[in-house]
Structures are given as C-alpha cells and as structure tokens.
Design a protein around this motif. Structure first.
Motif, PDB file in Angstrom:
ATOM      1  N   THR B  60       0.825  -1.202   0.000  1.00  0.00           N
ATOM      2  CA  THR B  60       0.000   0.000   0.000  1.00  0.00           C
ATOM      3  C   THR B  60       0.870   1.267   0.000  1.00  0.00           C
ATOM      4  O   THR B  60       0.611   2.208  -0.745  1.00  0.00           O
ATOM      5  CB  THR B  60      -0.929   0.013   1.233  1.00  0.00           C
ATOM      6  N   PHE B  61       1.931   1.266   0.802  1.00  0.00           N
ATOM      7  CA  PHE B  61       2.837   2.435   0.827  1.00  0.00           C
ATOM      8  C   PHE B  61       3.454   2.666  -0.549  1.00  0.00           C
ATOM      9  O   PHE B  61       3.543   3.791  -1.021  1.00  0.00           O
ATOM     10  CB  PHE B  61       3.955   2.215   1.862  1.00  0.00           C
ATOM     11  N   VAL B  62       3.892   1.562  -1.171  1.00  0.00           N
ATOM     12  CA  VAL B  62       4.536   1.682  -2.473  1.00  0.00           C
ATOM     13  C   VAL B  62       3.546   2.238  -3.501  1.00  0.00           C
ATOM     14  O   VAL B  62       3.870   3.142  -4.272  1.00  0.00           O
ATOM     15  CB  VAL B  62       5.069   0.305  -2.934  1.00  0.00           C
ATOM     16  N   VAL B  63       2.310   1.715  -3.470  1.00  0.00           N
ATOM     17  CA  VAL B  63       1.311   2.139  -4.453  1.00  0.00           C
ATOM     18  C   VAL B  63       0.883   3.591  -4.209  1.00  0.00           C
ATOM     19  O   VAL B  63       0.758   4.373  -5.153  1.00  0.00           O
ATOM     20  CB  VAL B  63       0.091   1.188  -4.436  1.00  0.00           C
ATOM     21  N   VAL B  64       0.712   3.969  -2.954  1.00  0.00           N
ATOM     22  CA  VAL B  64       0.323   5.359  -2.659  1.00  0.00           C
ATOM     23  C   VAL B  64       1.410   6.321  -3.137  1.00  0.00           C
ATOM     24  O   VAL B  64       1.126   7.413  -3.622  1.00  0.00           O
ATOM     25  CB  VAL B  64       0.035   5.554  -1.154  1.00  0.00           C
ATOM     26  N   SER B  65       2.662   5.912  -3.075  1.00  0.00           N
ATOM     27  CA  SER B  65       3.731   6.797  -3.540  1.00  0.00           C
ATOM     28  C   SER B  65       3.867   6.782  -5.061  1.00  0.00           C
ATOM     29  O   SER B  65       4.745   7.414  -5.616  1.00  0.00           O
ATOM     30  CB  SER B  65       5.068   6.414  -2.906  1.00  0.00           C
ATOM     31  N   GLY B  66       2.982   6.049  -5.728  1.00  0.00           N
ATOM     32  CA  GLY B  66       2.945   6.093  -7.187  1.00  0.00           C
ATOM     33  C   GLY B  66       3.774   5.033  -7.886  1.00  0.00           C
ATOM     34  O   GLY B  66       4.048   5.147  -9.070  1.00  0.00           O
ATOM     35  N   ASN B  67       4.170   3.984  -7.162  1.00  0.00           N
ATOM     36  CA  ASN B  67       4.974   2.932  -7.776  1.00  0.00           C
ATOM     37  C   ASN B  67       4.297   1.570  -7.617  1.00  0.00           C
ATOM     38  O   ASN B  67       3.217   1.476  -7.052  1.00  0.00           O
ATOM     39  CB  ASN B  67       6.364   2.903  -7.150  1.00  0.00           C
ATOM     40  N   LEU B  68       4.937   0.545  -8.145  1.00  0.00           N
ATOM     41  CA  LEU B  68       4.425  -0.816  -8.032  1.00  0.00           C
ATOM     42  C   LEU B  68       5.480  -1.687  -7.353  1.00  0.00           C
ATOM     43  O   LEU B  68       6.655  -1.346  -7.354  1.00  0.00           O
ATOM     44  CB  LEU B  68       4.164  -1.399  -9.423  1.00  0.00           C
ATOM     45  N   ASP B  69       5.026  -2.792  -6.771  1.00  0.00           N
ATOM     46  CA  ASP B  69       5.980  -3.785  -6.301  1.00  0.00           C
ATOM     47  C   ASP B  69       5.477  -5.174  -6.672  1.00  0.00           C
ATOM     48  O   ASP B  69       4.563  -5.701  -6.040  1.00  0.00           O
ATOM     49  CB  ASP B  69       6.190  -3.673  -4.787  1.00  0.00           C
ATOM     50  N   LEU B  70       6.046  -5.721  -7.745  1.00  0.00           N
ATOM     51  CA  LEU B  70       5.653  -7.058  -8.190  1.00  0.00           C
ATOM     52  C   LEU B  70       6.612  -8.115  -7.673  1.00  0.00           C
ATOM     53  O   LEU B  70       6.496  -9.289  -8.005  1.00  0.00           O
ATOM     54  CB  LEU B  70       5.613  -7.106  -9.725  1.00  0.00           C
ATOM     55  N   SER B  71       7.577  -7.699  -6.869  1.00  0.00           N
ATOM     56  CA  SER B  71       8.599  -8.666  -6.438  1.00  0.00           C
ATOM     57  C   SER B  71       8.241  -9.324  -5.106  1.00  0.00           C
ATOM     58  O   SER B  71       8.956 -10.197  -4.640  1.00  0.00           O
ATOM     59  CB  SER B  71       9.951  -7.961  -6.302  1.00  0.00           C
TER      60      SER B  71
END
Lengths: 503, 324
Positions: B60-71
């Motif tokens: 959620t933190f990563v997405v709110v900052s405008g990025n993705l985390d697929l790892s």
C-alpha cells in the motif's frame, strides 16, 4: 440590413453540480463572421459552458441551436460533426505522427482493404495548410514543430469539417508576440469566410484587438454583451467583477533595506551566462524577457533545482551553496513556480495539506502531525491572503486559479522566507484576482521581503517592480529603475538591442 | 426529492463503495450458507489471509507513492527459505533478525533503483521477481527446506500459536495494520508519501526529498514481506522454493480492491485491509457453497473488474463516458 441567423445560439442553459449552480440560464449567440469574446473570472462558468457546448457535459436545461436548428451534443465527436470545433489551450496532438495524420486523425481516407490513401491525405492536408498560410509540409512530424505551429495543426484539424463555430480557449497562452499576430490574421480570415468565432481569454489587450463583440459571465449568469468598438476596458472589467479596478496605476514603493541576495557572475551551461544582480529586502525586482531568455532557469538555480556551472550566490553578504530545494528552503529562499498545477500543488490533496507541505515535518506533536498546528497556519494565511474556500478540507484542484495561486504563495509565506521568487504570478488568472495578487506582492515588499518577480506580461512587470531587469538570450541586457523604465525601452532591450552600447 | 436521495446514495457509494459491496457480499454468502459468518470460519479466513494481508499493507505504501511492487511474491519465498535454513544453523533467535536484514537489503536495493536512479518500478520489480526467485534457488540448491526437529522449537509460535484464542498470525496482521495506519495517516512521513504519489514534481518543489521517500516505501514493503515469510515458515516449518509464487498479483488485487489508485496519491491502509478480507471471504465463500477451488481464480478477477469499474463510474456519475 439583411436579417442574419446566428451560427450558434445557446438558450437558457442550466447546469448544476452537487452544491453548485455552475450555469444559471445562460444565453449566448454568435453570428457568422463575428469574433465574439467570452469573458468571466475563473469560476464564472466559462469552462462549464464550453463543456456543455462540446458535448462533454449534458445541460440540465436549455437548448443549443446551430443555424437555428435545435441540436443535442452527445459527445465531443458529435459536436465536431455538427460544426462546433474547439482549439484548446492544451494541445491534443500525437507528437509522433505527421501533420497530415494529425489533421485527419480518426478519419484517415482509405483505399481498398483499408489501406491509407496517402496521396489524397497529403493533398487534402496541403490544401488546408495553404488556406492557413502555413510554411510546413503535411509530411512534417508534429513533434518537430514549434508550439505556435502545433496550434496551426489544431486549427487545420478544425477546418476539415464544415465549421459553423470555432472556439478558441486561451490560444495565446504560450505564443510569442510575433506568433500572436499570425494567429490573429488567421482568426480574421476565418471570420471573413463566415465562421462564427468564440474567443476566450483573460488578456484585455487581445480581446480589444481581435473581437467585435464581448459577452460577460459572472457567477454562472450571463451579464450582458457589449460591442467592442463602443466600450472600454473599465466598462468590461466592471461588468465582469462587479466593481472597477485601477490596473494601470503604479503601486507605491516601499523603503528598501540591505542587500538580501546577491548573485555574482552566475552561469549555467547554455541556459544563461554571466548573470549578476542584487535584491534588497523590501524591494521587488522584476525579470522581464521572452520565454526562453533564461529567467526561469535562474530561479530554479537559486532554488537548488539546477546546479550553476559558474558564479556564486550570496545571502546577507555570505556565500552559500545550494544543491537542493531543501538547502534553498533552509537558507530562506522560496519559489512560487510558473506551472501552478504541475509544480506548485498536489491537486488531489486538500488546501491545508498543500499549504503546510514544506514544513509538515516540523508541525508535530510527538511523532504525529499536529492537526491543530496545521489548521492554525492555514487559518492565518487564509485570512491574510483572503483565500476563498469553503473549508481547509476542500481539494485544491477544485479552487479557482487565483485561489490556487494564493495557496502556493501562502505555503511559502508561512515558512517566513527572506527571498521570495514568484515565477509568472498571474498566468491564467482572471483580472480581479490578478490585481489582488499584484497588491499582495507589493505588500510583501513593504513587510521587508526581498521579492523577485518573473513575468512575460509587461504591464505586470511595470506595475509591481521597483527595478526591472531585462533579459535576452540568457544574458542581462539592462537594469532599469522604476523611474526610467518605459514600455518602449523595455521592448528594445528584450529584442536584443544592446542599449548599454547606445547609452 | 427522490432525485436528491439518489444523489446522496451515489455520493455515499462513491466514497464507501467498497465497504458497501463487502457488506452486501457477506449478507449474500451468509444466506447461502449459515456457517459462513460463524466465528470459527471468520477467524479461519482472517488467519489464512494474514500472510497476503501483511504483504498488502506494505505494498500500500509503495502504491500510494505512485509505484508498483511485483517482487513481493518471490521475495516472500526467499524470506521463508532463508529463515528455515538459518533456523537450524544459527538457532531461531539469530535466524529471524538475519532473515529480516537480508530481505530488507533486497528492498533497499529496489528502493535505490526506483527512488534514487528513478528507474520505472514496473520494470525493476518485474525483473526482481525473477532475479530473487533465482537467488532463492541458488541459496537452497533447488531443494525444499525443512526444519529437522519440528516438534522441539518455539519458532512455530508465529504461524501456529494463539493468544487468548486468537491466532498469532491474525494478531501480527492486526498490530501491523494499526501501526502502519498510524504511520501513513498521522506522521509527516505518511503525508510525504501522499504528496510524492499525488504529484512528485510539486513534492520536489516543496522541498520533499522524493528519492528518500520512495526508498523508504520499499523498505517498509520488504519489512512486511519478511514478516509474511516468518509466518509462512513458522506455520509449515518446511517449504518449497516457490511458496510465494503468484502472490504479488493477489496482493495488488487486494490493494486495488481497497480503492488505491495505481497512479498514486490515494489509498489507505484500512481500505487495503478491507480489500484483503474481501478477497479472503470470496475464496472461502466459494468453497463453502461447494464450488471447486479453481473457480475462485475466475470469480476473483470478475469481482476486481467490477469493483474498479463501479469505482470509476461512481466518481464520474455514469457507467460510461466518452472521456475518462
């Protein structure tokens, strides 16, 4: 006199949004061949009216007539098919495609098996470009064109249909003076060909140059029309904001103190070269020049967004090194950037959070952000700057341009800076808010701030500045005191005539 | 009057659409099967969602900052394998901090690439999905990892223990959700995450160190992944190399179901928790009404598409519009 039918007529248009009556029974008509200026402060309902006309919004009530036949605009495509075409402020072109492909985007002529008929595409496009006196070919890639020429492509696109009415929305925002002249010629040509023109702009000088009739909206209501030849700026302004303004008057100058910031021989690659100037506290220094003269780049350097290749910056007599906005803020330098929406604000955030953003780490109670401290700051600057918003919870994106700009200014004032740099303080802001912001800038100087104003609008520079620095091609050509500066010598300076050699 | 009521209903749906959908959904399944809302079943669902949930909190933190985390899926496999291996080599009290350090080093590496080098997060984390999988296999030599003495270790408490009848994984999920809610909603750092995701340029122009903020979101994400790996390892005390495979998509689905915009700048930890529970209850509900487990893959996807569509429709006031 032959009774003429209006090319486009709106009658009793009503549009409401939750809590707002954006348009309250607006009627408006454009005759063929008329250049009809539409004015109103931000939030007066101009954009909503145009969105209704363009099929983006459906009106709650009222009718649109084209050649006196009632029509409904289902979508932007529908509106275009019915002869209402928009030339937008923000261009909507595919940069990678050719001019011809952009002109006929979505309706490329085809041969058998759906193959593009390049020959007729190019010859049709060439014919339209010729009508507009364009110098580039249909095969040119749009990305290689200047902004002005891109706008020509948009206009060319409008001419592929049998346009009854063409709406220009702030078309000169990013044009140079020479390009404006070309645009005005084309608008005159179109009107001579019997097209009705709606011209939306905040710039009075343009409206009086180009239009034949002026209509004014205020608070979602139609306030009346005036024939351009029989009116003047005062009358129009009064109709628009409900009071009169004295925009020409020079504001009173403040007492200046010691030098707050001094720049010595600053250079940054090819952007600007060997720039030196001083700004005293209590003084407004205006930077005037053409777009690309290096003014914004100097501001960005002082704010730590660019590293200079040479030269020094001194604050209160001491040399400082500024590598990032964090450094700049720590040294008391603030920047109100030129692109309010792109650089100044987080549009999805509320007013308060935007205003306190640079200092949020200091407004804490324990490890948490203190609501009370934030609201106190917001309230203080809302009152000080007369920001109109229903509450601090309002999303900044919903405010008018003038109020948005005040939020950005408030954001930096609340940091108590020594030097405030304001880049294009009133771009896209209506007349009423404009004069408020000018007065605000003067007030700030009076309170002892050192203010740098960068502007491409000459009346603005002349009105707010104690001194004016004229820039051309990355160099400071000349500095004027407010007594010696006139429109004439300023124009001369920024056109690249080295007045210092004459003097 | 009826029009007014309709309008206020629409705006209520726009704000809390996902919560309303969740409640309707729960009512539907409860009618279909009485056992659905039983305490045992509810606790069971939350427990089985805890691993996914813990990971979704960080993402959620990563997405709110405008990025993705697929790892995060393959990173979770890595954590699980590492902590199981070190358990027998160093003992559990050393193995756990060592595993957290190694996992968060991976997070720091991603954060460096995305934050400081400004590389596209989709590409970086898609690459890391594969690279970390390779790293895990290299570490384990391709073999499954098992704790030798499965009955004689306190390590099992994180996955199998319970305090006052509440499973420890549920407690850890709840505690982390509360802490991260407070961090995102109440601290200056949280505000900066929203600013960077809402408009990174404006954040920079406000003196916010964008790179550091992005870096920190990946640190938080990897911390959550490490926690998830700890729960996973402790629950089974043995694992395959591929235990987290595919979880990255479920995690992303939960975050999106919660209403976070993939463009950044919006979303909350609480809404992500709702998203996680919806996913968990859908999968559980489908099983309870007697459908095969593989039906859930299709149904989950359909529900996500519906949720996203209704969310957009509620925001623009109609189901379809020629402009976005």
């Amino acid at each position: 006199m032959i009774a003429q039918k209006p090319a486009l007529r709106l009658e009793g248009i009503v549009k409401t949004f939750p809590g707002v009556r954006a348009l309250d029974g607006v009627s408006f008509e454009v005759m063929p061949g008329e250049v009809h200026a539409l004015l109103g402060e931000n939030g007066a309902g101009k954009s909503t009216l145009m969105k209704v006309l363009g099929g983006i919004y459906q009106p709650d009530d009222g009718t649109i007539f084209i050649d006196e036949a009632p029509v409904t605009m289902g979508s932007p495509l529908d509106a275009k098919a019915k002869g209402v075409v928009f030339i937008h402020q923000e261009l909507s072109l595919a940069d990678e495609l050719s001019v011809a492909e952009n002109i006929y985007l979505g309706e490329l002529p085809t041969k058998s098996f759906g193959r593009v008929d390049w020959d007729s595409l190019h010859s049709n496009s060439a014919a339209i470009l010729k009508r507009l006196n364009c110098k580039f070919t249909p095969q040119t890639i749009v990305g290689d064109l200047s902004i002005a020429n891109k706008q020509m492509v948009e206009i060319a696109r409008a001419l592929t249909v049998d346009a009854k009415a063409v709406i220009f929305d702030e078309p000169t925002a990013s044009l140079t003076d020479a390009e404006k002249v070309v645009l005005f010629d084309i608008i005159s040509d179109l009107s001579r060909q019997g097209v009705g023109i709606v011209y939306i702009s905040h710039r009075m000088d343009e409206i009086f140059t180009i239009s034949t009739k002026i209509s004014v909206l205020r608070d979602g209501e139609y306030r009346g029309s005036l024939a351009t030849a029989e009116t003047n700026e005062d009358e129009v302004t009064q109709l628009m904001i409900g009071r009169s303004l004295d925009l020409g008057q020079k504001v009173e100058h403040a007492q200046t103190g010691k030098v707050a910031i001094e720049v010595r021989n600053l250079s940054c690659g090819s952007l600007y070269h060997d720039v030196s100037f001083k700004v005293r506290s209590g003084e407004v220094v205006g930077f005037y020049g053409l777009v690309g003269a290096g003014r914004t780049e100097i501001a960005e350097t002082l704010f730590g967004l660019r590293n200079p290749t040479d030269g020094t910056i001194h604050l209160d007599g001491e040399e400082v090194r500024i590598h990032s906005p964090v450094d700049a803020i720590r040294h008391g330098i603030s920047l109100v950037p030129e692109d309010r929406k792109g650089q100044g604000l987080v549009l999805g955030m509320n007013c308060r959070d935007n205003m306190t953003l640079p200092q949020v780490a200091d407004l804490t109670a324990g490890p948490f952000v203190s609501d009370g401290a934030e609201i106190a700051i917001f309230d203080q600057y809302r009152d000080k700057l007369a920001i109109k918003t229903p509450s601090w919870r309002q999303r900044v994106g919903n405010l008018s341009g003038g109020n948005q700009q005040k939020i950005v200014i408030g954001k930096w004032l609340s940091m108590a800076p020594k030097v405030l740099i304001v880049d294009e303080p009133t771009r896209g802001i209506d007349v009423g808010s404009k004069s408020e912001i000018h007065n605000l800038i003067r007030d700030l100087a009076k309170q002892g701030y050192a203010v740098i104003v960068i502007s491409s609008e000459m009346p603005e520079v002349l009105r707010v500045s104690d001194r004016v620095v004229a820039m051309f091609h990355g160099e400071i050509i000349r500095e004027f005191t407010s007594e010696e500066v006139t429109e004439d010598n300023l124009v001369q300076a920024i056109s690249g005539i080295r007045s210092d050699k004459v003097a | 009057m009826a029009d007014e009521r309709l309008k206020s209903l629409t705006s209520m749906l726009a704000r809390h659409g996902i919560l309303v959908a969740f409640i309707l959904f729960m009512i539907g399944f409860t009618i279909a099967n009485q056992r659905f809302l039983g305490l045992d079943n509810v606790l069971g669902v939350i427990r089985s969602s805890a691993i996914l949930g813990v990971m979704a909190l960080g993402v959620t933190f990563v997405v709110v900052s405008g990025n993705l985390d697929l790892s995060v899926g393959s990173m979770m496999s890595f954590s699980t394998i590492v902590v199981l291996d070190l358990h027998d080599k160093l003992g559990p009290s050393m193995a756990i901090p060592a595993m957290f350090a190694m996992t968060m080093a991976l997070g720091a590496f991603i954060g460096f690439l995305v934050g400081y080098l400004k590389l596209n997060s989709l590409i970086v984390t898609l690459g890391m999905l594969s690279a970390i999988h390779g790293l895990t296999l290299t570490y384990s030599g391709g073999k499954n990892m098992d704790i030798v003495d499965k009955s004689g270790t306190w390590f099992s408490v994180f996955g199998q223990g319970a305090i006052f009848g509440i499973p420890v994984p549920v407690l850890m999920f709840g505690l982390l959700a509360v802490v991260l809610t407070v961090i995102l909603a109440k601290t200056p750092f949280g505000r900066k995450v929203y600013a960077v995701g809402g408009n990174g340029t404006a954040a920079t122009f406000s003196g916010i160190p964008r790179a550091r903020v992005v870096f920190m979101t990946y640190i938080i994400s990897s911390f959550c992944v490490a926690t998830a790996g700890l729960i996973q390892a402790s629950r089974s005390l043995g694992s395959q190399n591929t235990v987290g495979q595919g979880l990255e998509l479920d995690v992303l689905a939960a975050v999106i179901l919660g209403g976070a915009s993939l463009l950044g700048g919006s979303g909350t930890v609480f809404k992500t928790v709702i998203g996680v529970l919806i996913l968990g209850f859908i999968q559980n509900g489908l099983l309870l009404v007697g459908l095969q487990f593989y039906v859930q893959y299709v149904v989950t996807w359909v529900i996500i598409i519906l949720a996203v569509w209704l969310d957009i429709a509620a925001k623009r006031g109609r189901l379809w519009s020629p402009i976005a």
